[in-house]
Each structure stands twice: as structure tokens, then as C-alpha cells.
Write an enzyme that holds these catalytic residues in place. Structure first.
Site, PDB file in Angstrom:
ATOM      1  N   GLN A 143      -5.318   0.279   5.449  1.00  0.00           N
ATOM      2  CA  GLN A 143      -5.129   1.088   6.657  1.00  0.00           C
ATOM      3  C   GLN A 143      -4.875   0.207   7.885  1.00  0.00           C
ATOM      4  O   GLN A 143      -4.793   0.734   8.997  1.00  0.00           O
ATOM      5  CB  GLN A 143      -6.363   1.968   6.904  1.00  0.00           C
TER       6      GLN A 143
ATOM      7  N   ASP B  87      -9.903  -5.195   2.499  1.00  0.00           N
ATOM      8  CA  ASP B  87      -9.006  -4.111   2.098  1.00  0.00           C
ATOM      9  C   ASP B  87      -8.173  -3.732   3.321  1.00  0.00           C
ATOM     10  O   ASP B  87      -8.670  -3.085   4.245  1.00  0.00           O
ATOM     11  CB  ASP B  87      -9.855  -2.938   1.580  1.00  0.00           C
TER      12      ASP B  87
ATOM     13  N   HIS C 135     -13.557   2.723   0.696  1.00  0.00           N
ATOM     14  CA  HIS C 135     -12.789   3.600  -0.205  1.00  0.00           C
ATOM     15  C   HIS C 135     -13.252   3.290  -1.635  1.00  0.00           C
ATOM     16  O   HIS C 135     -13.670   2.165  -1.926  1.00  0.00           O
ATOM     17  CB  HIS C 135     -11.314   3.237  -0.027  1.00  0.00           C
TER      18      HIS C 135
ATOM     19  N   LYS D 174       1.786   3.191   2.404  1.00  0.00           N
ATOM     20  CA  LYS D 174       1.247   3.620   3.704  1.00  0.00           C
ATOM     21  C   LYS D 174       1.973   2.918   4.853  1.00  0.00           C
ATOM     22  O   LYS D 174       1.705   3.172   6.018  1.00  0.00           O
ATOM     23  CB  LYS D 174      -0.249   3.311   3.790  1.00  0.00           C
TER      24      LYS D 174
ATOM     25  N   CYS E 201     -11.685   9.957  -1.010  1.00  0.00           N
ATOM     26  CA  CYS E 201     -12.050   8.830  -1.893  1.00  0.00           C
ATOM     27  C   CYS E 201     -13.129   7.976  -1.250  1.00  0.00           C
ATOM     28  O   CYS E 201     -13.072   6.722  -1.313  1.00  0.00           O
ATOM     29  CB  CYS E 201     -10.834   7.978  -2.251  1.00  0.00           C
TER      30      CYS E 201
HETATM   31  N1  PMP Z   1      -8.381   1.476   0.461  1.00  0.00           N
HETATM   32  C1  PMP Z   1      -8.180   2.303   1.487  1.00  0.00           C
HETATM   33  C2  PMP Z   1      -8.955   2.079   2.759  1.00  0.00           C
HETATM   34  C3  PMP Z   1      -7.274   3.354   1.383  1.00  0.00           C
HETATM   35  O1  PMP Z   1      -7.090   4.185   2.406  1.00  0.00           O
HETATM   36  C4  PMP Z   1      -6.553   3.527   0.174  1.00  0.00           C
HETATM   37  C5  PMP Z   1      -5.559   4.655   0.005  1.00  0.00           C
HETATM   38  N2  PMP Z   1      -6.078   5.912   0.316  1.00  0.00           N
HETATM   39  C6  PMP Z   1      -6.788   2.625  -0.869  1.00  0.00           C
HETATM   40  C7  PMP Z   1      -7.705   1.622  -0.694  1.00  0.00           C
HETATM   41  C8  PMP Z   1      -6.072   2.736  -2.176  1.00  0.00           C
HETATM   42  O2  PMP Z   1      -4.709   2.477  -2.054  1.00  0.00           O
HETATM   43  P1  PMP Z   1      -3.733   2.695  -3.273  1.00  0.00           P
HETATM   44  O3  PMP Z   1      -4.071   4.041  -3.862  1.00  0.00           O
HETATM   45  O4  PMP Z   1      -2.384   2.686  -2.670  1.00  0.00           O
HETATM   46  O5  PMP Z   1      -3.949   1.618  -4.244  1.00  0.00           O
END
Ligand code: PMP
Length: 415
Positions: A212, A209, A132, A235, A373
Site C-alpha cells: 500500500q 510489506d 494483512h 495496486k 484480510c
Molecule cells: N499486504 C497488504 C497490506 C495488502 O493490502 C495486500 C493486498 N490487499 C497484500 C499484502 C497482498 O497482495 P497480493 O494479493 O497482491 O499478493
């Protein structure tokens, strides 16, 4: 805070669990909502919404700033959430958990507090092709300031990390490696324990990270053996603007603060300031107190469901949906790793992902379309966007049937 509800329900009853989520009863464009965008953000059970409501109605005050009863209650609730979250992810102690606004903030904290002070020209940071943007851009920014570079570990066409290549790329110039536990686009579950072992052997810190992963499986950061673990609250049935960064105490103690302000100091003098111990050293300013109260309630809720139940239920939904979609003409699933979370990215030949998602929305079905993203991943597959259906334990096979029927209908309209 009430006591943790650690006993899982004897049996997982999907319809009973679904009734915990008030929003799932609404309609969209006159049709019952099918919410298949939980990888983007999850829906919230009533007890989380009520915990936030109760906090503002009965306990609202700032944390750790006053001795009055409300402030003590607010502080106890906020710190109670830290305790619950630390337990939930297997942290050694609550002090190892920095509460952040989410994964993005957690990774930026590592980038600026841990990495930047030591990064030199010629150094590198290793990430994977499936990250991401939150696990790419902070490293790029820090590398650009310090004359360092980013290296990328490749993935296979099926969407699996090529572990041997990742390991080969762990050369002495690598000052940190970052990998997602579960891909938000492909659903791929990465072998983070193995990656952590390889990193440890070479003395390279690994950031995982967990955005998920934490909502969908039992996570134990100490068993994984990584150095940093980042996750996000919204999430995992909690409010937006909540999340955390786990790292061992010695690691956090060696890191200078990144944000300065109230709450993170020991003593401030114009001649120099001394800082609080971790985790408060990294929590300058007034935090999202009500949000963490809600996240604490979400953790108790997930513990009561039992993460093994959540995991098993979501795998069932994934298998059911994957089987149905595989037989649809012109449909291509992006991400076919054998170990995969309940995320299906797909394309329909001749139809744009946004058009598919727009027409599905008219049928009451919420799926995400776009680059998720993850531009570099889209570049790898040579596509501008995908549609993504992502499931949570509160979804049902009936909803999948409705989704598949609707997708078949809109596919015929577009192609
Ligand atoms: N890493 C991953 C794999 C994600 O799916 C997301 C959220 N789409 C993020 C980072 C970022 O999370 P946040 O916007 O809640 O900081």
C-alpha cells in the site's frame, strides 16, 4: 522498451490524468462509476492496457529460452520491466529484485527460502496487530513446522503502531520482524526507517510489506534500510499477477531456492543440480511476461506523473473526504493516525458494513466491505467488518461529494 519518462508533468491536472483511465467512464447500475476501491486493486491507464495488447500482438514469445528475434524482444521487455521497477523503488541494481506474482508470493518466498532453513524451536517472528493476512499466515505456517512462535506488537486505539513496544519485543529469539509500510485498513503509515534502524541494531532482519506504499508515495528501499521489501503490481496501475521482492544481493545470494524448475538452474544432472544466480534462482518457470511488460509501462506512467504529485493529490482527497465524513451523524472512522494514506475505514452505528456497501453500489459507488484480510485487526477493534473507501490520484472531489451524499442517503435508509 522506450526510455524512462522521468520528468514529472509541470502541474498535476486531475481531470487530464483521469482521462487516462478508460474504465472510469463507465456506468454501474445506470449511474456514473465512482471507484473508491483502489487499495484493493487500482484501475489501469490506457497505456498499460495498450502495452499488454502490443506485447501479445507483436512480441509474444517465451523469455530467455530461444535465440530467435521474438524471444529476444520478449526477454528484453521483461528484463526492462525489472530495470524500471528496480529504479522506481530505489534498488541498488536490478539483480536485487525478484519478480513475483505479488506481495503474497514475495513474503512466502522469504518465509520458505530465508526463514524456514534456520528457524528452531523457541525462535519467534514479530509482526504487528495491523498486518494483512499475507504478512501473518506465511510466518504462522513456517513457525508451526519448526516449533517457533509468532509475537505481535500492539497498536493504539487511533491505529498507530506503539513503537516502544515493538522495540521492546525485538528480543534475541526474534529471527525476523515483518511490518506493513502502510496499513490497508487504517491507512497508517508506519515509521519504517526507525523500525529498520532498531532491527539493524539488534541484527534482526526486517521485512516491509510495501503493497500500500509503493503505489502512493516515493519509496526508496535503501533509505528505509530494511532487509526485504515486498510489493504488488496490480495496486500500482499494473496488471494482476505481478510484483516483487527486493533484498540486497548478498542476502539473496545466501538464500536457497524455494521453487524448482526451468529457468532457475545453471546445470541439472540426476546426481545434483546447480542453481542460477539471484534473482533468476527464485523465478522458476514461465513468468507473467505480458503482465510485467504492463507493469513496466505503469512505472513509466507513475514516474511521469511524479510520485510527489501523486502523494500530494491523494492527501488532498483524504483531507477533503475525512472532513466531510467527520460531520456525519453515527459515523465512526477506524484509523486516525496523523500520518495516514488515502484510506478511510468506517462504520455507521446500526448499519452493517455489507449493507452499506451494497446500497452504495446501487448508487454506482464501489467501496470495499469486510475484514480486508486483516482478521486480527478486526478483533482488536471488536468489529466483524468495516466499510473502506480508498482513493487514488485519479479520483476527484466531485466523486467524494457524490459518495458523501449517497452515504448520507443509505445511512438514513438503514438506521
Ligand atoms: N499486504 C497488504 C497490506 C495488502 O493490502 C495486500 C493486498 N490487499 C497484500 C499484502 C497482498 O497482495 P497480493 O494479493 O497482491 O499478493
Amino acid at each position: 522498451m522506450s526510455a524512462p519518462l522521468r520528468e514529472p508533468l509541470p502541474a498535476f491536472d486531475p481531470l487530464r490524468v483521469r482521462a487516462d483511465f478508460p474504465l472510469l467512464t463507465r456506468t454501474v447500475h445506470g449511474k456514473p462509476l465512482v471507484y473508491f476501491d483502489s487499495a484493493n486493486t487500482s484501475q489501469k491507464p490506457a497505456l498499460v492496457i495498450e502495452a499488454v495488447d502490443r506485447f501479445y500482438r507483436q512480441h509474444n514469445a517465451n523469455v530467455a529460452r530461444a535465440v530467435h528475434a521474438l524471444s529476444e524482444e520478449a526477454t528484453a521487455a521483461y528484463e526492462g520491466a525489472r530495470v524500471a521497477l528496480a529504479r522506481f523503488i530505489g534498488a541498488g541494481t536490478p539483480d536485487e529484485l525478484v519478480l513475483t506474482s505479488g506481495t503474497t508470493m514475495a513474503i512466502n518466498l522469504v518465509a520458505y527460502s530465508y526463514l524456514q532453513p534456520q528457524l528452531k524451536p523457541g525462535d519467534t517472528v514479530l509482526v504487528t496487530q495491523m498486518e494483512h493476512h499475507a504478512n501473518i499466515v506465511p510466518w504462522q505456517l513456517v513457525c508451526a513446522r519448526n516449533g517457533a512462535t509468532l509475537k505481535v506488537a500492539p497498536i493504539s486505539e487511533r491505529g498507530e503502531l506503539i513503537v516502544e513496544r515493538f522495540v521492546e519485543l525485538l528480543t534475541p529469539e526474534v529471527k525476523l520482524a515483518g511490518v506493513t509500510h502502510v496499513s490497508n485498513v487504517l491507512g497508517t503509515v508506519n515509521p519504517v526507517r526507525e523500525l529498520a534502524r532498531e532491527c539493524r541494531r539488534r541484527g534482526i532482519p526486517l521485512l516491509v510489506d510495501g503493497s500500500q506504499a509503493v503505489p502512493h508515495m516515493a519509496v526508496d528501499v535503501q533509505t528505509i534500510g530494511c532487509d526485504f521489501y515486498a510489493f504488488t503490481g496490480h495496486k500500482m496501475c499494473g496488471p494482476t499477477g505481478t510484483g516483487g521482492l527486493w533484498a540486497r544481493r548478498e542476502r539473496l545470494s545466501a538464500m536457497p531456492p524455494f521453487f524448482g524448475g526451468g529457468e532457475m538452474i545453471r546445470e541439472v544432472r540426476f546426481s545434483g543440480t546447480t542453481f542460477a544466480d539471484p534473482p533468476h534462482r527464485f523465478e522458476a518457470g514461465t513468468p507473467n511476461i505480458a503482465g510485467f511488460v504492463g507493469l513496466g509501462a505503469a512505472v513509466q506512467y507513475l514516474e511521469r506523473l511524479g510520485m510527489a504529485n501523486v502523494f500530494a493529490r491523494e492527501r488532498e482527497l483524504l483531507a477533503y473526504a475525512s472532513d466531510a465524513l467527520r460531520s456525519m451523524p453515527g459515523l465512526r472512522i477506524i484509523g486516525e493516525a496523523p500520518d495516514k494514506a488515502a484510506v478511510i475505514s468506517f462504520l455507521v452505528a446500526g448499519a452493517h458494513a455489507h449493507d452499506l456497501a451494497t446500497l452504495l453500489d446501487l448508487e454506482g459507488i464501489a467501496v470495499r466491505s469486510g475484514h480486508h484480510c486483516a482478521h486480527p485487526l478486526m478483533q482488536f477493534y471488536g468489529v466483524p467488518a468495516t466499510c473502506r473507501a480508498s482513493f487514488a490520484f485519479y479520483n476527484t472531489t466531485d466523486e467524494i461529494d457524490r459518495f458523501v451524499a449517497a452515504l448520507d442517503k443509505v445511512r438514513r435508509l438503514l438506521v
